[in-house]
Design an enzyme around this catalytic site. Structure first.
Site, mmCIF file in Angstrom:
data_model
loop_
_atom_site.group_PDB
_atom_site.id
_atom_site.type_symbol
_atom_site.label_atom_id
_atom_site.label_comp_id
_atom_site.label_asym_id
_atom_site.label_seq_id
_atom_site.Cartn_x
_atom_site.Cartn_y
_atom_site.Cartn_z
ATOM 1 N N HIS A 17 38.009 -0.415 75.978
ATOM 2 C CA HIS A 17 36.952 -1.202 76.606
ATOM 3 C C HIS A 17 36.229 -0.388 77.667
ATOM 4 O O HIS A 17 35.130 -0.723 78.076
ATOM 5 C CB HIS A 17 37.545 -2.442 77.272
ATOM 6 C CG HIS A 17 37.908 -3.514 76.294
ATOM 7 N ND1 HIS A 17 38.886 -3.362 75.355
ATOM 8 C CD2 HIS A 17 37.387 -4.751 76.101
ATOM 9 C CE1 HIS A 17 38.966 -4.469 74.634
ATOM 10 N NE2 HIS A 17 38.068 -5.326 75.067
ATOM 11 N N SER A 18 36.914 0.652 78.141
ATOM 12 C CA SER A 18 36.388 1.435 79.262
ATOM 13 C C SER A 18 36.087 2.856 78.818
ATOM 14 O O SER A 18 36.937 3.521 78.214
ATOM 15 C CB SER A 18 37.424 1.438 80.392
ATOM 16 O OG SER A 18 37.308 2.610 81.158
#
Lengths: 260, 208
Positions: A17-18
């Site tokens: 997600h990052s």
């Protein structure tokens, strides 16, 4: 061994997600596997937290040099995005999404891929990497294992009693040897990776023992977890067709000081 | 009376408006037990859908549903992307090339959508997810014989009830599952958005 694996290695894609997390994991895994593609895919198109399906599709193609790609993910929706991207590929069988701990799995997969392992073996290395602490050889009753081991080294590692594998050294027709670690750092990251890579090229199951603990030599993290320092000896126990060759190559590696 | 591609597009535009209207509510729900992005992610996805619908006119209901799927998959960025994307993709496959959908076809599409969501997210009823809204909706749609509007209305009612049933549940899937017992007492945002979308479709069908 397939024709593809003679010339190309399995690639890795890290879906997070990052953006920073994906890049960090890829950096760490890539350090131990200079010749494989480890591609990070993190964050949304706008740079926020999330997963970008289109970017994953592209990374799968970019990381595939002919031997396939293992895909690691951080959280559930990254897994779903990765699976959709794989399903959309012309040949989904070239891509394997693994249920592995992200950091340890990526490192283990990278080392296996660097060693020339095929897609299934790289995936297995990633999935087997969760909780890769060394296992106590004799202790299954859960005695206090935080004290000194017989080499006098203070071992701070927690014992994993109750999960003891049978000691492989009792397997018949095993080849074993005492190997002195002549380099200064012992079985630290790079030497452990070299040893694991050496084993990965052979048809042999190899276990390394240090003190009361043993580690699967296919796992860099388990080897590092032994905490075997320079100047000490490890015991190498190998079984399988290439058992003798595996022990011989590890002895050579140690004699060369792991090229440190 | 059947439901044409134009009817499906009208329903999708209505759904996009509902998503926009409820964006903040969905963000709030997701803030309580998740990562606070559900409302914004869906808004982004349906806004992208609107511009694609402005640019092209789907030739059949199935093609319209497929356009939703590909748009949501590539623009949502959170779990709702693959989940709703798979749902619309399966629904699209279920209705095939038919020029018009009757009530039975819509019920079949909902059934296929549910199967897709379950296959993608591996959640079952009781996990506190959109499956808790979609499952009763599918059951209600299957037993509501008649018009598209009737089927969708029954589905929307059941989905609303199903969404409410997630309030006391302890989440076992998705980001909320990390909260364990603390996830109880909150409406699941995914179940809520499923109920909202079905209500929007039902209202559009009733007005058509």
């Amino acid at each position: 061994m397939t024709a593809a694996s003679e010339t190309s290695r399995v690639g890795l894609v890290v879906v997070s997600h990052s953006e920073m997390l994906a890049s960090g994991v890829a950096e760490l895994a890539g350090q131990m596997a200079p010749d494989i593609a480890v591609l990070p895919v993190g964050g949304t198109e706008e740079g926020g937290l999330g997963t970008d399906y289109g970017a994953v599709v592209e990374a799968l193609a970019d990381a595939d040099s002919g031997a396939g790609v293992v895909v690691l993910y951080d959280l559930g929706s990254a897994k779903m995005t990765a699976e959709m991207a794989v399903e959309s590929a012309d040949d989904p069988s070239r891509y394997t999404v693994v249920d592995a701990s992200l950091v340890e799995g990526a490192v283990a997969a990278a080392v296996a891929a660097q060693g020339g392992a095929a897609l299934a073996a790289v995936a297995a290395a990633a999935e087997g990497a969760s909780g890769e602490a060394p296992v106590a050889v004799h202790d299954r009753a859960g005695q206090d294992r935080t004290g000194q081991d017989r080499t006098g080294q203070d071992r701070t590692g927690q014992g994993r009693s109750g999960q003891g594998r049978p000691a492989l050294s009792i397997v018949p027709d095993a080849v074993s040897a005492e190997v002195l670690l002549t380099n200064e750092v012992g079985l630290h990251a790079r030497p452990a990776a070299l040893l694991a890579r050496t084993v990965a090229q052979l048809d042999a199951d190899v276990v390394v023992r240090y003190g009361d603990e043993e580690a699967n030599a296919a796992s860099v993290l388990a080897l590092m977890g032994l905490g075997a320092p320079g100047g000490r000896s490890i015991t190498v126990v190998a079984t399988g067709k290439d058992a003798g060759e595996a022990v011989r190559r590890i002895e050579e590696l140690a004699e060369r000081g792991f090229d440190d | 009376m059947g439901c044409t591609a134009a009817d499906v597009v009208a329903a999708l535009r209505a759904a996009a408006a509902v998503v926009q209207e409820h964006r903040d509510e969905l963000v709030r729900l997701d803030q309580a037990i998740g990562d606070a992005d559900h409302g914004e992610n869906l808004r982004r996805g349906f806004t992208a859908l609107l511009s694609r619908l402005d640019a092209e006119e789907p030739a059949s209901p199935g093609k319209a549903l497929k356009l939703v799927a590909t748009t949501l998959i590539s623009t949502v960025g959170g779990a709702a992307g693959p989940l709703y994307g798979t749902a619309f993709l399966r629904a699209s496959a279920a209705v095939g090339d038919a020029a018009e959908l009757d009530g039975e076809a819509v019920a079949r599409a909902l059934q296929a959508a549910l199967e897709g969501v379950v296959a993608r997210g591996k959640a079952v009823v009781g996990d506190k997810t959109m499956v808790d809204a979609l499952t009763p909706a599918v059951t209600a749609a299957a037993s509501a014989e008649g018009s598209v509007a009737g089927v969708l209305s029954a589905a929307a009612d059941a989905a609303a009830e199903g969404a409410e049933s997630t309030v006391p549940m302890v989440a076992r899937k998705g980001r909320a599952s990390y909260l364990g017992e603390r996830s109880a007492g909150h409406l699941d945002p995914g179940a809520r958005s499923t109920a909202l979308l079905l209500r929007a479709f039902a209202d559009a069908a009733a007005g058509a």
